[in-house]
Each structure stands twice: as C-alpha cells, then as structure tokens.
Design an enzyme around this catalytic site. Sequence first.
Site, PDB file in Angstrom:
ATOM      1  N   GLN A 167       0.849  -1.193   0.000  1.00  0.00           N
ATOM      2  CA  GLN A 167       0.000   0.000   0.000  1.00  0.00           C
ATOM      3  C   GLN A 167       0.884   1.242   0.000  1.00  0.00           C
ATOM      4  OE1 GLN A 167      -2.341   1.712   3.293  1.00  0.00           O
ATOM      5  NE2 GLN A 167      -4.158   1.163   2.130  1.00  0.00           N
ATOM      6  N   TYR A 177      -5.820  11.139   3.915  1.00  0.00           N
ATOM      7  CA  TYR A 177      -4.420  11.374   3.595  1.00  0.00           C
ATOM      8  C   TYR A 177      -4.306  12.126   2.262  1.00  0.00           C
ATOM      9  CZ  TYR A 177      -3.724   8.328   7.580  1.00  0.00           C
ATOM     10  OH  TYR A 177      -3.756   7.797   8.856  1.00  0.00           O
ATOM     11  N   ARG A 231      -7.558   2.430  -2.709  1.00  0.00           N
ATOM     12  CA  ARG A 231      -8.465   2.502  -1.573  1.00  0.00           C
ATOM     13  C   ARG A 231      -9.064   3.904  -1.518  1.00  0.00           C
ATOM     14  NH1 ARG A 231      -7.693   1.037   4.912  1.00  0.00           N
ATOM     15  NH2 ARG A 231      -9.410  -0.450   4.910  1.00  0.00           N
ATOM     16  N   GLY A 233      -9.210  -6.553   9.587  1.00  0.00           N
ATOM     17  CA  GLY A 233      -8.121  -5.819  10.200  1.00  0.00           C
ATOM     18  C   GLY A 233      -7.740  -6.333  11.567  1.00  0.00           C
ATOM     19  N   ARG A 234      -8.258  -5.711  12.608  1.00  0.00           N
ATOM     20  CA  ARG A 234      -7.832  -6.012  13.968  1.00  0.00           C
ATOM     21  C   ARG A 234      -7.991  -7.486  14.355  1.00  0.00           C
ATOM     22  NH1 ARG A 234      -9.979  -0.575  17.177  1.00  0.00           N
ATOM     23  NH2 ARG A 234      -8.248   0.775  16.503  1.00  0.00           N
TER      24      ARG A 234
END
Length: 345
Positions: A99, A177, A224, A314-315
């Site tokens: 990424q 971002y 993304r 994810g987590r």
Amino acid sequence: MNILFQPYRLNDTLTLANRVMMAPLTRCMAGPGLVPTEQMAAYYARRADVGLIVSEATIIRPDAQGYPNTPGLFSQGQIEGWQQVTRAVHANGGKIFAQLWHVGRLSHPFFHQGEVLAPSAVAHQGSVPRMRELTYQVPRALTPDEIEQLVRDYGKAAENAMEAGFDGVEIHGANGYLIDQFLHYSTNLRTDEYGDSPQNMSRFALAVVDAIRARIGADRVAIRLSPGAYVHLAADPRDREVFDYLLAQLNQRALAYVHLGIFDDKLTFDYLGGHASDYLRAHYQGNLVGVGNYSPARAAEAITANRFDLVAIGRPLIANPDYLDKVKRGEELVPYAETMLTSLV
C-alpha cells in the site's frame, strides 16, 4: 460461510485462494532507515493463508511520513527489507500488495525536517498519533510542478514495490491522507487545474493511477477510497459529485480492485444515500473490497448478497494469526486489545 473460502479470480493475472484479505494495518515497527525487519517478515508470513495481504501503509518518499517507524519504499535498503517480507509470504503460499502512502497535511517536520505539503494551506486540528507532543501545522499548498513530481514519485514507488517482490500495489487514496485531501472540498480549496470541480479535484488521483498503470500494468494496481468523509476531514455534500466522476473514470481503467476505506461500514452518509460500500457498488463496476468491522458471518452474508466481492479483515487478524483456520472450525476468536500493538505476533 463457505463463500469466504472459495477462490476468487481478480483478473487474468491474479487469482486469490479465498475471499478474505488482510487489511492494511499500521504497526510502526520498521527498523532504522524505515527498513522492514525480520520480525515483520514473520508477522506477515503467519497470515499468508488469506487470499491477499495488503501491507501496512508504506511511504513513497521522506515527506510522506506522519507516524513513527512506518516503512518506506524509496531506498534500496527498504526495497531489500521488503524482499525478505515478500519471500516469506510467498514461501507460505500467499500473495501481498504494497500500500503506497503519502499523508499530506498529516505529516510533521519532526519526521523529515522539511515542509508539510498538502493541496491547500488548511491544517488538521490535533496531535500526531503515538507522539501527542507534536501538533499538526499549517501545510504549504503544493505547486503544480510539485504535484507532477509527486505523481512520478508514486510511479517510482510502484516500480520499487515490484523490485521488492510484491504481487501488486494498492494506492492509499482514503482516510483523509494526501490523495483523499484532493478529493474533498474541506481540504481542497484550490482554484487551479487541481481544484474547484469534480474533474479537477480528481486529476491528481487519476494521474497517480495512470502513472502506476503505465509502469506495472493495471492488473496489478488497486486503490483505496473513502467517499464518505469520516476521519481527518469534514464532510461536504459536494464531495458526492467528485466521487461520481472519479469512479466513472476508474471504470475505464481495469484495475485489480477498489477497496473501501472506513473503520465501520455501519456508518451512513446522507450525501451518499446510505452506506459507503453500497455507494461504491452502485458506481464501480469492477472488483470491490468491503471493510469495516465485519464478523465472518456478516461478511459472508454481504458477499452472498453481492454488496462486495471480497472482505478485508483488520484487527481480528492482529489478534488471530490463524484467523481463517478458526473461522473454518467455528472456534471463538481472540478479542483484539490495544496492548497487542506493542508486539508483532
């Protein structure tokens, strides 16, 4: 939940072993020089049974950094560090995308002793995560020449990713971002060819996509996106028109996939008509990756209902390196805890 474990063909180049992806998870554990470590290689290799790993966000050049000890892809040492990661993943039968990341206004001079750059001179309020003593500064608006250089730097980082052995790249265009800052009115106040209209606000994102496609092939490129503003920037109803245009353009580029960027897909956005994942499905014709606090059962249900094609986890994958095996056996998953962020298991 068998649908989660079925192979999935992204394109003529890439077929995934199953429909579960590892979401990009910033761990801040790169070594000196922002070089990936042997510990990181072992961490990723233990999760190589998922269909596709997306690496932690990886900076394309020094001023892209916004968190401590995040890995890069702009030096030879970093490329060689990533080579040990990709070799370990491939040895365990996995696939991995890098990424590519620039945080824009969410950087700080502490990391690179230079200016903070962004689409416009609009500061984010708050302090740097994990370094609360650092508060965000007003960035300097990029010049058109600097934007063109950034496009070249993204392209070079993609080439470096392939040299490092990655199977492809995911462009980080989400979560407030740099690329996302161009795509939202609250952070893009420009009146030149990079602002003030959906076409102009999408120009930088599409230029990055096209530069990387030209270097490594569209079949190995993904992006993304966060059409719903929910973190690091404020929502504006006009954002919908930007993403309507951007997605129509991406439909013409045959990318590997589009990946939703959101922490919880239960969130809804009035200007998107509901869930961000449903908005993307309605407007993007290619492979779509859903994400956002999905349990295995909810993910299987959503894929069966054709809300998206693959799910990024994810987590739970931080807490359970053997996530897929546990789901297959119907075993209880270890709950995620923030204390798990201090070690790579």
